[in-house]
Design a protein around this motif. Structure first.
Motif, PDB file in Angstrom:
ATOM      1  N   GLN A  93       0.832  -1.204   0.000  1.00  0.00           N
ATOM      2  CA  GLN A  93       0.000   0.000   0.000  1.00  0.00           C
ATOM      3  C   GLN A  93       0.866   1.253   0.000  1.00  0.00           C
ATOM      4  N   LEU A  94       1.872   1.290   0.868  1.00  0.00           N
ATOM      5  CA  LEU A  94       2.733   2.463   0.968  1.00  0.00           C
ATOM      6  C   LEU A  94       3.641   2.589  -0.256  1.00  0.00           C
ATOM      7  N   LEU A  95       4.245   1.497  -0.681  1.00  0.00           N
ATOM      8  CA  LEU A  95       5.152   1.543  -1.820  1.00  0.00           C
ATOM      9  C   LEU A  95       4.421   1.971  -3.082  1.00  0.00           C
ATOM     10  N   ALA A 101       2.956   8.293  -6.949  1.00  0.00           N
ATOM     11  CA  ALA A 101       2.878   9.755  -6.823  1.00  0.00           C
ATOM     12  C   ALA A 101       3.983  10.459  -7.597  1.00  0.00           C
ATOM     13  N   LEU A 102       5.027   9.752  -7.957  1.00  0.00           N
ATOM     14  CA  LEU A 102       6.177  10.378  -8.610  1.00  0.00           C
ATOM     15  C   LEU A 102       5.909  10.557 -10.099  1.00  0.00           C
ATOM     16  N   THR A 103       5.200  11.633 -10.427  1.00  0.00           N
ATOM     17  CA  THR A 103       4.791  11.857 -11.815  1.00  0.00           C
ATOM     18  C   THR A 103       5.321  13.162 -12.392  1.00  0.00           C
ATOM     19  N   ALA A 104       5.806  14.058 -11.540  1.00  0.00           N
ATOM     20  CA  ALA A 104       6.221  15.376 -12.027  1.00  0.00           C
ATOM     21  C   ALA A 104       7.550  15.293 -12.764  1.00  0.00           C
ATOM     22  N   GLY A 105       7.858  16.328 -13.529  1.00  0.00           N
ATOM     23  CA  GLY A 105       9.119  16.369 -14.248  1.00  0.00           C
ATOM     24  C   GLY A 105      10.210  17.085 -13.478  1.00  0.00           C
ATOM     25  N   LEU A 110       8.965  16.494  -7.499  1.00  0.00           N
ATOM     26  CA  LEU A 110       8.995  15.067  -7.186  1.00  0.00           C
ATOM     27  C   LEU A 110       9.216  14.842  -5.690  1.00  0.00           C
ATOM     28  N   LEU A 111      10.075  15.646  -5.094  1.00  0.00           N
ATOM     29  CA  LEU A 111      10.284  15.556  -3.652  1.00  0.00           C
ATOM     30  C   LEU A 111       8.994  15.877  -2.898  1.00  0.00           C
ATOM     31  N   GLU A 112       8.293  16.886  -3.358  1.00  0.00           N
ATOM     32  CA  GLU A 112       7.017  17.242  -2.731  1.00  0.00           C
ATOM     33  C   GLU A 112       6.030  16.077  -2.819  1.00  0.00           C
ATOM     34  N   GLN A 113       5.952  15.478  -3.995  1.00  0.00           N
ATOM     35  CA  GLN A 113       5.008  14.384  -4.193  1.00  0.00           C
ATOM     36  C   GLN A 113       5.340  13.192  -3.304  1.00  0.00           C
ATOM     37  N   ALA A 114       6.627  12.879  -3.174  1.00  0.00           N
ATOM     38  CA  ALA A 114       7.034  11.768  -2.317  1.00  0.00           C
ATOM     39  C   ALA A 114       6.710  12.059  -0.852  1.00  0.00           C
ATOM     40  N   GLY A 143      10.129  -7.254   5.214  1.00  0.00           N
ATOM     41  CA  GLY A 143       8.934  -6.958   5.976  1.00  0.00           C
ATOM     42  C   GLY A 143       9.159  -5.978   7.101  1.00  0.00           C
ATOM     43  N   THR A 144      10.268  -5.238   7.084  1.00  0.00           N
ATOM     44  CA  THR A 144      10.527  -4.229   8.093  1.00  0.00           C
ATOM     45  C   THR A 144      10.413  -2.852   7.459  1.00  0.00           C
ATOM     46  N   PHE A 145      10.281  -1.849   8.317  1.00  0.00           N
ATOM     47  CA  PHE A 145      10.188  -0.486   7.800  1.00  0.00           C
ATOM     48  C   PHE A 145      11.467  -0.108   7.073  1.00  0.00           C
ATOM     49  N   ALA A 146      12.612  -0.578   7.586  1.00  0.00           N
ATOM     50  CA  ALA A 146      13.890  -0.270   6.940  1.00  0.00           C
ATOM     51  C   ALA A 146      13.946  -0.838   5.526  1.00  0.00           C
ATOM     52  N   SER A 147      13.460  -2.061   5.352  1.00  0.00           N
ATOM     53  CA  SER A 147      13.489  -2.658   4.011  1.00  0.00           C
ATOM     54  C   SER A 147      12.519  -1.947   3.086  1.00  0.00           C
ATOM     55  N   LEU A 148      11.402  -1.481   3.645  1.00  0.00           N
ATOM     56  CA  LEU A 148      10.445  -0.739   2.836  1.00  0.00           C
ATOM     57  C   LEU A 148      11.039   0.589   2.377  1.00  0.00           C
ATOM     58  N   ILE A 149      11.686   1.297   3.283  1.00  0.00           N
ATOM     59  CA  ILE A 149      12.327   2.566   2.938  1.00  0.00           C
ATOM     60  C   ILE A 149      13.384   2.340   1.863  1.00  0.00           C
ATOM     61  N   SER A 150      14.091   1.229   1.963  1.00  0.00           N
ATOM     62  CA  SER A 150      15.092   0.902   0.954  1.00  0.00           C
ATOM     63  C   SER A 150      14.437   0.693  -0.405  1.00  0.00           C
ATOM     64  N   ASP A 151      13.280   0.038  -0.428  1.00  0.00           N
ATOM     65  CA  ASP A 151      12.556  -0.167  -1.689  1.00  0.00           C
ATOM     66  C   ASP A 151      12.153   1.167  -2.316  1.00  0.00           C
ATOM     67  N   ILE A 152      11.649   2.077  -1.480  1.00  0.00           N
ATOM     68  CA  ILE A 152      11.233   3.384  -1.984  1.00  0.00           C
ATOM     69  C   ILE A 152      12.447   4.178  -2.465  1.00  0.00           C
ATOM     70  N   ALA A 153      13.541   4.097  -1.717  1.00  0.00           N
ATOM     71  CA  ALA A 153      14.757   4.812  -2.106  1.00  0.00           C
ATOM     72  C   ALA A 153      15.261   4.337  -3.462  1.00  0.00           C
ATOM     73  N   THR A 154      15.094   3.051  -3.750  1.00  0.00           N
ATOM     74  CA  THR A 154      15.510   2.524  -5.048  1.00  0.00           C
ATOM     75  C   THR A 154      14.763   3.211  -6.187  1.00  0.00           C
ATOM     76  N   GLN A 155      13.483   3.522  -5.935  1.00  0.00           N
ATOM     77  CA  GLN A 155      12.700   4.220  -6.952  1.00  0.00           C
ATOM     78  C   GLN A 155      13.239   5.642  -7.170  1.00  0.00           C
ATOM     79  N   VAL A 156      13.744   6.228  -6.100  1.00  0.00           N
ATOM     80  CA  VAL A 156      14.227   7.606  -6.168  1.00  0.00           C
ATOM     81  C   VAL A 156      15.629   7.685  -6.790  1.00  0.00           C
ATOM     82  N   GLU A 157      16.377   6.601  -6.685  1.00  0.00           N
ATOM     83  CA  GLU A 157      17.749   6.586  -7.210  1.00  0.00           C
ATOM     84  C   GLU A 157      17.819   7.005  -8.676  1.00  0.00           C
ATOM     85  N   ASP A 158      16.940   6.437  -9.482  1.00  0.00           N
ATOM     86  CA  ASP A 158      16.967   6.734 -10.916  1.00  0.00           C
ATOM     87  C   ASP A 158      16.742   8.223 -11.177  1.00  0.00           C
TER      88      ASP A 158
END
Length: 230
Positions: A93-95, A101-105, A110-114, A143-158
């Motif tokens: 749900q969170l991911l 939400a990351l749709t802006a150019g 994009l930071l605001e949307q995240a 299944g931890t918050f840390a692993s979830l944050i890592s998943d989201i950060a991966t999206q931001v890396e690009d």
């Protein structure tokens, strides 16, 4: 279906003696297997959020659902299985909310949307967020918050990698900055969960202010540049 029971009806109006007949019972339909599973998930989610994994028992889950303990084991194999499904749903749900939400150019938007996406989740799925930020023996590396944050950060890396290239920075540093940015938003979200001050839009604006300008260039009254203002 898990079980369907139709209560029998007693006979019609009776004999000459005018005996009072028992009241008729209506049709009572029990939950299907899928409905029972969703009920147990909802109850488990509420209890895990309030008491944590260790503080919640199968007995309490079953009692809240009005069933016996074996029903919980039948659907999830025990408390661990139920918790794992609850955590997995909340993580998705969170991911999905953040990445969707990351749709802006513009990178600043994009930071605001995240930031808004995470704060929206905290506001609308408070029980789920409380579960994710708790530690549990069931959730070790995943299944931890840390692993979830890592998943989201991966999206931001690009996104950061492209911006770094455009500015002549080393794109190999994008993962480091992605973790730093997403982590700061997430930890601020944990704090805001309890205090709920200031308002959500103001929190998002200050988060972006720090991330975008750094301490040296902070705006005294940060503004949002995207279309969303609340």
């Amino acid at each position: 279906m898990e079980d369907v029971a139709i209560e029998g009806r007693t006979g019609g109006s009776g004999g000459s003696g005018g005996e009072q007949k028992p009241p008729r019972r209506g049709r009572r339909v029990r939950m299907t297997g899928a409905e029972r599973r969703e009920q147990l998930l909802d109850i488990g989610r509420t209890l895990f959020a309030a008491k944590g994994f260790e503080g919640t028992s199968v007995e309490e889950i079953a009692a809240k659902a009005g069933v016996s303990k074996p029903v919980v084991y039948e659907h999830f194999g025990g408390k661990e299985g139920l918790y794992a499904v609850v955590v997995d749903r909340e993580m998705r749900q969170l991911l999905d909310g953040v990445t969707g939400a990351l749709t802006a150019g513009h990178p600043r938007e994009l930071l605001e949307q995240a930031a808004f996406a995470l704060l929206d989740y905290i506001e609308n799925y408070t029980d789920g967020f409380r579960i994710l930020v708790r530690d549990s023996p069931v959730a070790q590396s995943t299944g931890t918050f840390a692993s979830l944050i890592s998943d989201i950060a991966t999206q931001v890396e690009d996104i950061l990698g492209l911006e770094f290239k455009a500015r002549g920075f080393d794109p190999k540093l994008a993962p480091l900055y992605a973790q730093a940015l997403v982590g700061s938003v997430a930890l601020t979200g944990q704090w805001w969960l309890d205090v709920r001050k200031p308002k959500k839009a103001e929190v998002a604006a200050h988060l972006v202010n720090l991330a975008w300008h750094g301490l040296d260039g902070l705006e005294q009254k940060p503004r949002l540049i995207g279309h969303r203002k609340s």
